[in-house]
Design a protein around this motif. Structure first.
Motif, PDB file in Angstrom:
ATOM      1  N   ILE A 103       0.840  -1.203   0.000  1.00 28.07           N
ATOM      2  CA  ILE A 103       0.000   0.000   0.000  1.00 28.07           C
ATOM      3  C   ILE A 103       0.873   1.251   0.000  1.00 28.07           C
ATOM      4  CG2 ILE A 103      -1.653   1.338   1.356  1.00 28.07           C
ATOM      5  CD1 ILE A 103      -2.958  -1.015   0.028  1.00 28.07           C
ATOM      6  N   LEU A 160      -1.650  -2.443  -6.408  1.00 31.09           N
ATOM      7  CA  LEU A 160      -2.889  -2.564  -5.642  1.00 31.09           C
ATOM      8  C   LEU A 160      -3.674  -3.803  -6.036  1.00 31.09           C
ATOM      9  CD1 LEU A 160      -3.887   1.192  -5.725  1.00 31.09           C
ATOM     10  CD2 LEU A 160      -3.194  -0.102  -3.691  1.00 31.09           C
ATOM     11  N   GLU A 169      -8.740  -0.154   1.972  1.00 30.51           N
ATOM     12  CA  GLU A 169      -7.793   0.907   1.607  1.00 30.51           C
ATOM     13  C   GLU A 169      -7.290   0.721   0.181  1.00 30.51           C
ATOM     14  OE1 GLU A 169      -3.819   3.207   3.324  1.00 30.51           O
ATOM     15  OE2 GLU A 169      -4.534   1.375   4.285  1.00 30.51           O
ATOM     16  N   ALA A 170      -7.084  -0.541  -0.229  1.00 30.24           N
ATOM     17  CA  ALA A 170      -6.646  -0.793  -1.605  1.00 30.24           C
ATOM     18  C   ALA A 170      -7.718  -0.367  -2.593  1.00 30.24           C
ATOM     19  CB  ALA A 170      -6.306  -2.267  -1.791  1.00 30.24           C
TER      20      ALA A 170
END
Length: 447
Positions: A71, A90, A102-103
């Motif tokens: 990340i 990602l 979050e990805a």
């Protein structure tokens, strides 16, 4: 040194100290993934994207499954202008952890960077929302932002209510025994509207007060103390209570940012009759400001703000290095006035006059703005104030805009006197300033 400047200085010093400590740790064990990762995170915090990316790559060489390093590397690649490599990184994360929120969120930014925002809803946030172990308020809140940035209302306003379930999003947190208002008529009763989040949010959404007043009895508003006198000029409000004062009795309550949902706001029904705010009768520094403005009679007065609060989590994206404003100095017969509070760095504009010494609250700011023919500003509370006062405003926004500015528009349905200038590429403020300069050269006779 102002408190904001001191805070920025202290934050920078702490990052430098952390970097030195982690560099010492690495000298002890050069093959320690944790030490490498910590140093990479610190370098990223300092904006050293190339160095940080190298450190994250070292972590991944030692520990290929290190998700946080992947990340971090993707973020560095985005900042370096390499969205393709960021996307590959990602997608590697999502192959291992399909529901990694979050990805998914970062892939949204990648698609913006690739000028391909159409993928946002269907492919990532909605998938994240329904992934095992991910569905919840945080995902719903991110979906709301994606809906609103695309102008998908009132769906986005419904989804935006998820903010109350995400810790840390709402400031201040309030708990009332009185019930929330749901939009029903309330004659003979008292409704308390209350602010949440920043100054700009209060300035933007107080516009709904006349619509609220039309449905009932007394309307109270709790506002941040520096805004109290200013927002009291908005129609529909019977009393403004500064946030540091005791509350009177009331029957119902609602946060300001829930009003668009109550009124089922869409792009065609945004209440945008301006001005909906006015300069208060009491302006503490009226005389001093008037004296400053009197020195530029006969010139085109342009107000300028190039940076937001250094404590804002996206300030690095929305603020402009002062040196990049230099091309605007080519405009003739302009009297430049800085509304930048606690300004740091030299701004290369001829005769720039700072209003910082005589602006102590938003009443002062409103009065000074009323003397401008034009305002040029990044995404700050002053942009909302200028728009609410009906002052012609050029808003300079980053490539990844806040939801309220949406995508691809040169206008704002919230502020009819506003024109939006957008970065064509992530971080490209030079192109924005050149476009502003070109347009102002063409428009200057009409200012």
């Amino acid at each position: 040194m102002t408190s904001k400047r001191k805070q920025a200085h202290d934050d920078s010093r702490k990052l430098q100290e952390a970097r030195e400590a982690r560099q010492r740790a690495m000298r002890i064990d050069l093959a320690n993934p944790r030490a490498l990762f910590n140093l990479g995170s610190t370098q990223a915090g300092l904006g050293q994207w190339l160095k940080a990316a190298g450190l994250f790559r070292q972590v991944l060489a030692l520990e290929p499954g290190h998700i946080d390093a992947s990340i971090g590397l993707a973020n560095c690649l985005m900042k370096q202008g390499d969205p393709g490599s960021a996307e590959t990184t990602l997608k590697g994360v999502l192959e291992v952890v399909p529901g990694h929120l979050e990805a998914h969120e970062m892939l949204i930014k990648v698609h913006h960077q690739q000028n391909n925002p159409s993928k946002i809803h269907q492919e990532h946030l909605r998938r994240a929302l329904f992934s095992d172990g991910v569905a919840g308020p945080k995902a719903e809140f991110e979906v709301a932002h994606a809906s609103l940035v695309h102008g998908e209302m009132p769906l986005g306003w419904d989804q935006y209510e998820a903010r109350f379930e995400v810790p840390g999003l709402i400031h201040p947190v309030r708990s009332f025994t009185q019930p929330r208002w749901h939009g029903e008529p309330f004659p003979g009763r008292t409704l308390l509207l209350h602010y949440e989040q920043g100054f700009g949010d209060t300035l933007m959404f107080v516009r709904y007060a006349p619509m609220v007043k039309a449905l009932g009895g007394k309307v109270l508003l709790v506002a941040q103390a520096p805004l109290a006198d200013l927002v009291a000029t908005c129609g529909g409000i019977d009393e403004v209570i500064p946030a540091n004062r005791p509350l009177p009795d009331f029957d119902l309550h609602l946060p300001l940012l829930s009003l668009p949902r109550i009124f089922r706001t869409d792009l065609d029904s945004i209440p945008a009759e301006i001005p909906y705010l006015d300069v208060p009768d009491q302006v503490p520094n009226r005389q001093r400001i008037a004296e400053i403005l009197s020195t530029s009679e006969g010139q085109i007065r342009i107000g300028l703000v190039w940076a937001g609060s250094s404590t804002h989590k996206r300030d690095g994206e929305r603020s402009i290095p002062p040196a990049l404003l230099a091309p605007l100095g080519a405009l003739p017969e302009v009297a430049w006035h800085s509304f930048q509070l606690g300004a740091t760095g030299d701004v290369p504009l001829p005769g720039l006059v700072s209003l910082d010494p005589c602006i102590r609250n938003f009443s002062d700011t409103a009065y000074a703005l009323s003397g401008m023919q034009l305002v040029i500003t990044v995404d700050t509370a002053l942009a909302h104030l200028a728009g609410a006062l009906g002052i012609p405003t050029l808003l300079l926004v980053s490539f990844l805009p806040d939801f309220r500015w949406m995508l691809g528009r040169e206008d704002s349905p919230w502020y009819p006197t506003m024109r939006i200038y957008r970065q064509p590429r992530l971080g490209d403020w030079e192109a924005v300033i050149q476009q502003v300069l070109a347009d102002l050269r063409g428009d200057q006779d009409g200012l």
